[in-house]
Write a protein that holds these residues in place. Structure first.
Motif, PDB file in Angstrom:
ATOM      1  N   MET A 164      35.928  34.672  28.921  1.00 29.73           N
ATOM      2  CA  MET A 164      35.782  36.109  28.982  1.00 29.73           C
ATOM      3  C   MET A 164      34.488  36.469  28.276  1.00 29.73           C
ATOM      4  N   SER A 165      33.766  37.366  28.837  1.00 33.57           N
ATOM      5  CA  SER A 165      32.479  37.767  28.255  1.00 33.57           C
ATOM      6  C   SER A 165      32.702  38.548  26.969  1.00 33.57           C
ATOM      7  N   ASP A 166      31.642  38.712  26.203  1.00 31.23           N
ATOM      8  CA  ASP A 166      31.713  39.489  24.972  1.00 31.23           C
ATOM      9  C   ASP A 166      31.398  40.948  25.233  1.00 31.23           C
ATOM     10  N   ASN A 167      31.832  41.429  26.372  1.00 31.08           N
ATOM     11  CA  ASN A 167      31.608  42.808  26.782  1.00 31.08           C
ATOM     12  C   ASN A 167      32.349  43.747  25.833  1.00 31.08           C
ATOM     13  N   LYS A 168      31.611  44.650  25.193  1.00 30.52           N
ATOM     14  CA  LYS A 168      32.215  45.605  24.260  1.00 30.52           C
ATOM     15  C   LYS A 168      33.035  46.672  24.984  1.00 30.52           C
ATOM     16  N   ASN A 169      32.940  46.724  26.322  1.00 31.55           N
ATOM     17  CA  ASN A 169      33.690  47.705  27.093  1.00 31.55           C
ATOM     18  C   ASN A 169      34.924  47.087  27.738  1.00 31.55           C
ATOM     19  N   LEU A 170      35.437  46.030  27.153  1.00 31.75           N
ATOM     20  CA  LEU A 170      36.627  45.354  27.641  1.00 31.75           C
ATOM     21  C   LEU A 170      37.798  46.337  27.655  1.00 31.75           C
ATOM     22  N   THR A 171      38.530  46.370  28.749  1.00 27.98           N
ATOM     23  CA  THR A 171      39.681  47.269  28.847  1.00 27.98           C
ATOM     24  C   THR A 171      40.954  46.538  28.415  1.00 27.98           C
ATOM     25  N   PRO A 172      41.992  47.286  28.038  1.00 25.76           N
ATOM     26  CA  PRO A 172      43.271  46.640  27.720  1.00 25.76           C
ATOM     27  C   PRO A 172      43.814  45.831  28.909  1.00 25.76           C
ATOM     28  N   GLU A 173      43.624  46.308  30.115  1.00 24.60           N
ATOM     29  CA  GLU A 173      44.098  45.591  31.300  1.00 24.60           C
ATOM     30  C   GLU A 173      43.387  44.251  31.462  1.00 24.60           C
ATOM     31  N   GLN A 174      42.077  44.224  31.204  1.00 27.16           N
ATOM     32  CA  GLN A 174      41.327  42.972  31.276  1.00 27.16           C
ATOM     33  C   GLN A 174      41.786  42.002  30.187  1.00 27.16           C
ATOM     34  N   LEU A 175      42.056  42.532  29.012  1.00 25.85           N
ATOM     35  CA  LEU A 175      42.534  41.685  27.926  1.00 25.85           C
ATOM     36  C   LEU A 175      43.922  41.121  28.256  1.00 25.85           C
ATOM     37  N   ALA A 176      44.786  41.928  28.825  1.00 25.61           N
ATOM     38  CA  ALA A 176      46.118  41.449  29.223  1.00 25.61           C
ATOM     39  C   ALA A 176      45.997  40.331  30.255  1.00 25.61           C
ATOM     40  N   SER A 177      45.124  40.483  31.228  1.00 27.28           N
ATOM     41  CA  SER A 177      44.903  39.434  32.229  1.00 27.28           C
ATOM     42  C   SER A 177      44.379  38.159  31.582  1.00 27.28           C
ATOM     43  N   PHE A 178      43.484  38.312  30.609  1.00 23.25           N
ATOM     44  CA  PHE A 178      42.954  37.160  29.889  1.00 23.25           C
ATOM     45  C   PHE A 178      44.066  36.409  29.162  1.00 23.25           C
ATOM     46  N   VAL A 179      44.961  37.134  28.496  1.00 23.21           N
ATOM     47  CA  VAL A 179      46.054  36.512  27.748  1.00 23.21           C
ATOM     48  C   VAL A 179      46.954  35.711  28.688  1.00 23.21           C
ATOM     49  N   ILE A 180      47.317  36.300  29.812  1.00 23.40           N
ATOM     50  CA  ILE A 180      48.173  35.596  30.774  1.00 23.40           C
ATOM     51  C   ILE A 180      47.470  34.354  31.308  1.00 23.40           C
ATOM     52  N   GLU A 181      46.218  34.500  31.678  1.00 24.39           N
ATOM     53  CA  GLU A 181      45.436  33.361  32.179  1.00 24.39           C
ATOM     54  C   GLU A 181      45.357  32.256  31.126  1.00 24.39           C
ATOM     55  N   GLN A 212      54.872  29.592  35.232  1.00 22.00           N
ATOM     56  CA  GLN A 212      54.221  30.577  36.091  1.00 22.00           C
ATOM     57  C   GLN A 212      54.459  31.926  35.425  1.00 22.00           C
ATOM     58  N   ILE A 213      53.423  32.460  34.790  1.00 27.04           N
ATOM     59  CA  ILE A 213      53.550  33.686  34.007  1.00 27.04           C
ATOM     60  C   ILE A 213      53.195  34.876  34.883  1.00 27.04           C
ATOM     61  N   GLU A 214      54.091  35.849  34.885  1.00 26.82           N
ATOM     62  CA  GLU A 214      53.905  37.045  35.709  1.00 26.82           C
ATOM     63  C   GLU A 214      53.916  38.275  34.820  1.00 26.82           C
ATOM     64  N   SER A 215      52.915  39.114  34.994  1.00 28.60           N
ATOM     65  CA  SER A 215      52.875  40.391  34.296  1.00 28.60           C
ATOM     66  C   SER A 215      53.618  41.407  35.152  1.00 28.60           C
ATOM     67  N   LEU A 216      54.521  42.112  34.523  1.00 32.07           N
ATOM     68  CA  LEU A 216      55.299  43.118  35.230  1.00 32.07           C
ATOM     69  C   LEU A 216      54.834  44.494  34.790  1.00 32.07           C
ATOM     70  N   GLU A 217      55.531  45.509  35.227  1.00 32.71           N
ATOM     71  CA  GLU A 217      55.172  46.873  34.846  1.00 32.71           C
ATOM     72  C   GLU A 217      55.217  47.046  33.338  1.00 32.71           C
ATOM     73  N   ASP A 218      54.381  47.919  32.837  1.00 30.71           N
ATOM     74  CA  ASP A 218      54.373  48.314  31.428  1.00 30.71           C
ATOM     75  C   ASP A 218      54.155  47.120  30.499  1.00 30.71           C
ATOM     76  N   HIS A 219      53.351  46.145  30.936  1.00 32.36           N
ATOM     77  CA  HIS A 219      52.999  44.970  30.143  1.00 32.36           C
ATOM     78  C   HIS A 219      54.201  44.102  29.781  1.00 32.36           C
ATOM     79  N   GLU A 220      55.247  44.163  30.575  1.00 27.59           N
ATOM     80  CA  GLU A 220      56.350  43.235  30.383  1.00 27.59           C
ATOM     81  C   GLU A 220      55.992  41.926  31.055  1.00 27.59           C
ATOM     82  N   VAL A 221      56.656  40.864  30.642  1.00 28.99           N
ATOM     83  CA  VAL A 221      56.307  39.533  31.096  1.00 28.99           C
ATOM     84  C   VAL A 221      57.563  38.777  31.485  1.00 28.99           C
TER      85      VAL A 221
END
Length: 157
Positions: free
Chosen positions: A1-18, A33-42
């Motif tokens: 993941m880049s060191d982009n200071k404009n990282l969104t929470p959604e991008q961070l959540a995707s990074f964590v799952i990946e 097989q990790i799946e993100s569900l609604e409201d950041h449930e897993v």
């Protein structure tokens, strides 16, 4: 993941799952097989694998595999819950603490033999502070039978 200071929470959540799914060799070996569900449930799905058998006479999932999937789903949901609470200016700082997160304590209650073709772990946050989260986890098979429950305490900040 880049060191982009404009990282969104959604991008961070995707990074964590990946990260948990593809960068951890143990999780890959277990077939998570990790799946993100609604409201950041897993939820995490794990297919039956004969290499994970703890009792070959009855074809039952090893207790260590059960504990591992519960621990992982607890960790991920604790992080996702924290990400959901972040203000945009806090995202980068939270990302920088991810390497320091981990399990403090975990208890597993084995409720019935781990029989099935697929196992599905879910978790919810019971309480989360600035540094520690407590989660409740459950493991079911594809028929909905409740195999095990757990409670975990995680360092998350």
């Amino acid at each position: 993941m880049s060191d982009n200071k404009n990282l969104t929470p959604e991008q961070l959540a995707s990074f964590v799952i990946e990260f948990f799914q593809n960068s951890m060799p143990f999780n890959r070996a277990l077939g998570f097989q990790i799946e993100s569900l609604e409201d950041h449930e897993v939820q995490i799905r794990m297919p039956w694998n004969n290499m994970l058998m703890g009792n070959p006479v009855h074809k039952i999932l090893h207790g260590g595999a059960t504990a591992s999937i519960l621990d992982t789903v607890g960790s991920v949901v604790a992080l996702m819950y924290g990400i959901k609470q972040l203000k945009p200016e806090e995202v980068e700082d939270f990302k920088n603490t991810l390497a320091n997160n981990g399990t403090i304590d975990m208890r597993v209650d084995y409720l019935r033999p781990g029989k099935g073709e697929e196992f599905i772990a879910t978790a919810s946050v019971i309480r989360r502070g600035r540094k520690v989260a407590v989660c409740r986890m459950e493991l079911h098979n594809e028929k909905g039978q409740h195999i095990a429950s757990g409670t975990g305490t995680y360092l998350v900040g």
